[in-house]
Design an enzyme around this catalytic site. Structure first.
Site, PDB file in Angstrom:
ATOM      1  N   SER A  72      21.559  -8.799  38.203  1.00 34.53           N
ATOM      2  CA  SER A  72      22.065  -8.484  36.870  1.00 34.53           C
ATOM      3  C   SER A  72      23.587  -8.667  36.846  1.00 34.53           C
ATOM      4  O   SER A  72      24.071  -9.765  37.092  1.00 34.53           O
ATOM      5  CB  SER A  72      21.630  -7.075  36.466  1.00 34.53           C
ATOM      6  OG  SER A  72      21.788  -6.863  35.087  1.00 34.53           O
TER       7      SER A  72
ATOM      8  N   GLU B 198      11.520  -9.617  32.086  1.00 37.33           N
ATOM      9  CA  GLU B 198      12.856  -9.030  32.193  1.00 37.33           C
ATOM     10  C   GLU B 198      13.101  -7.908  31.186  1.00 37.33           C
ATOM     11  O   GLU B 198      13.644  -6.867  31.523  1.00 37.33           O
ATOM     12  CB  GLU B 198      13.918 -10.113  32.000  1.00 37.33           C
ATOM     13  CG  GLU B 198      14.055 -11.070  33.162  1.00 37.33           C
ATOM     14  CD  GLU B 198      14.789 -10.464  34.354  1.00 37.33           C
ATOM     15  OE1 GLU B 198      15.233  -9.313  34.267  1.00 37.33           O
ATOM     16  OE2 GLU B 198      14.921 -11.157  35.371  1.00 37.33           O
TER      17      GLU B 198
ATOM     18  N   HIS C 126      12.981  -5.986  34.554  1.00 38.49           N
ATOM     19  CA  HIS C 126      14.343  -6.200  35.039  1.00 38.49           C
ATOM     20  C   HIS C 126      14.683  -5.207  36.146  1.00 38.49           C
ATOM     21  O   HIS C 126      14.463  -4.008  36.002  1.00 38.49           O
ATOM     22  CB  HIS C 126      15.326  -6.030  33.872  1.00 38.49           C
ATOM     23  CG  HIS C 126      16.743  -6.340  34.211  1.00 38.49           C
ATOM     24  ND1 HIS C 126      17.164  -7.587  34.585  1.00 38.49           N
ATOM     25  CD2 HIS C 126      17.855  -5.557  34.228  1.00 38.49           C
ATOM     26  CE1 HIS C 126      18.461  -7.574  34.810  1.00 38.49           C
ATOM     27  NE2 HIS C 126      18.904  -6.344  34.604  1.00 38.49           N
TER      28      HIS C 126
END
Length: 521
Positions: free
Chosen positions: A214, A334, A431
């Site tokens: 990320s 995600e 995610h």
């Protein structure tokens, strides 16, 4: 007095010598002083090592400064404080003493074999949107990864208003006329520390892989773009993130972000302040006033003219990036949240298309079809994935492919954990869910009923990741072949699940459509 037999005495002497040697393996001389770590089975751990001076007082909003050397032996047995941050995500469970501005520490895990030298080094950069995170999270603990013959490093870096505030007064006082990006400069300082000190832990300073998830993956892409990082790493791994294309939130020019940050501070602190006044505000008060409210997401990297002399997209387009092998990809779901029992109506997808693409709705629906409510629901989720982080990661790999000469390897993580990290909701391969597989730290989340299939995927990923760190290529004996990313084979993608497979990219036309709409022509 009874005398020991000669052989017994010799054996005792050898044992004592061996123990002293083992103790020495935990005592490491650094450029700034001597530290002493501890053992975790076949791995040595060294925690909370300062790599820069505390960025407090007059050093707030300045590039990291050298560590003050210490005398004697400094214990390296506990994590340092994490950076100042609000409480944002419940899945972040820390093992440090709390938040502090005095946070610039790092951790090293290395094999305990004292003869091991020139091992590949993997430097982890945590995610959290540049607002949250810390190196003490157990799911990011490097002890299990280090058992595979690599040295693992993780560092804290400044976040939010402390790490990315940009003001014209800060640019004026800077010898580089730069402001913001202090968190990225922290990462750079940690890499320089690795270059100067990692050989003492058995690591090879000439074989360093940076990897992150990320915001950590965005940071990896920024480090690839920055000329200041040249020569400090030789491979890069990006998990769900990358910053090349310019759609919001863009890499803003310094003069724009200075005006926005000044206005934000004035609104939240009650008027303009001098730098001396701002630096005198207690850290928690500054966080409470200007670090946790609406608009705080604006404290992100900018084109400061120093760490990033130009847009990262420009640096890549002109082949001025650090051209190293790249392994990157994203997770299948995600943007997944707890899914409603009934798919949204088809009209909601059309509204989404009109909102973002206007008169190009028909082309949007070609790539995000809506023939049935279930298909429309999946298309809506796919667009959310693309908008959130998938397209940005794809654009990074494409930029490297266009001008770089080093190989690229692309993956999609398809293994859905048995439950989310609260232990009661299945959300798909959401995610950040791949992190625990990369580090093998299933014990960090005991509320999830992990399966043998989860552990098999973890074994696969750790083998691929450490092979890549060792050779710049994830392939190795006993592993499914991972081909290079490129037109040969249809832009192949390795799908990571219990039955890993290589498939051509079936969504390339969709990403090219987004590129036409979102990237400058």
């Amino acid at each position: 007095m009874t005398r020991l037999p000669l052989l017994a005495a010799a054996g005792l002497l050898a044992l004592t010598s061996s123990l002293r040697s083992a103790d020495l393996d935990l005592t490491i001389p650094l450029n700034s002083g001597v530290i002493e770590g501890f053992r975790e089975g076949p791995v040595r751990a060294f925690l909370g090592i300062p790599y820069a001076a505390p960025p407090v007082g007059d050093l707030r909003w300045k590039p990291p400064m050298p560590v003050e050397p210490w005398g004697g032996i400094r214990p390296a047995t506990h994590f340092g404080a994490r950076p100042m941050q609000p409480i944002l995500w419940q899945d972040m469970v820390f093992r440090d003493p709390g938040c502090s501005e005095d946070c610039l520490t790092l951790n090293v895990w290395s094999p305990a074999d004292p003869t091991a030298q020139k091992l590949p080094v993997m430097v982890w950069i945590y995610g959290g949107g540049y607002r949250a995170g810390g190196s003490s999270e157990q799911r990011q603990d490097g002890s299990l990864l280090a058992r595979r013959g690599v040295v693992v490093v993780s560092m804290n870096y400044r976040l939010g208003v402390f790490g990315f505030l940009a003001l014209s007064d800060l640019a004026r006082e800077s010898p580089h006329h730069a402001a913001g990006n202090y968190g990225l400069l922290d990462q750079l300082a940690a890499l320089r520390w690795v270059h100067d000190n990692i050989a003492a832990f058995g690591g090879d300073p000439g074989n360093v892989t940076i990897f992150g998830e990320s915001a950590g993956a965005y940071s990896v892409s920024y480090l690839m773009a920055s000329p200041l990082a040249h020569g400090l790493f030789q491979r890069a791994i990006g998990e769900s993130g990358g910053r090349i294309y310019r759609e919001p939130p863009p890499q803003r020019p310094l003069d724009q972000i200075e005006n926005e940050d000044q206005a934000y501070l004035s609104a939240h602190l009650g008027g303009p302040h001098t730098l001396a006044q701002l630096r005198a505000i207690p850290a928690q008060s500054l966080l409470d006033s200007a670090g946790a409210g609406p608009g705080v997401s604006g404290f992100v990297p900018d084109v400061d003219g120093y760490f990033l002399p130009e847009l990262a997209s420009t640096l890549f387009a002109e082949h001025r990036q650090n051209d190293v092998p790249l392994l990157a990809g994203w997770n299948r779901d995600e943007s997944a949240v707890a899914l409603p029992p009934v798919p949204p109506p088809i009209e909601s997808l059309k509204r989404l298309g009109r909102q973002y693409f206007g008169s190009d709705l028909a082309e949007f629906l070609r790539y995000y079809p809506d023939a049935t409510p279930a298909q429309a629901a999946r298309s809506g989720a796919e667009f959310e994935n693309d908008q959130f982080i998938v397209f940005a990661t794809w654009a990074w790999m494409e930029a490297q492919h266009r001008t770089g000469t080093s190989p690229i390897f692309r993956y999609r993580f398809d293994q859905a954990p048995p439950a989310d990290f609260s232990g009661n909701t299945k959300r798909g391969a959401f995610h950040s869910s791949e992190i625990v597989y990369v580090f093998g730290q299933f014990a960090a989340i005991p509320q999830v009923p992990w399966t043998p299939e989860d552990r098999a995927v973890s074994e696969l990923m750790q083998s691929y990741w450490t092979n890549f760190a060792r050779f710049g290529d994830p392939n190795g004996a006993g592993l499914p072949l991972w081909p290079r990313y490129g037109p040969a084979g249809g832009w192949p993608v390795v799908h990571l699940d219990p039955a890993p497979a290589v498939r051509p990219d079936s969504h390339r036309a969709r990403y090219e459509f987004l590129a036409r709409k979102w990237e400058p022509q």
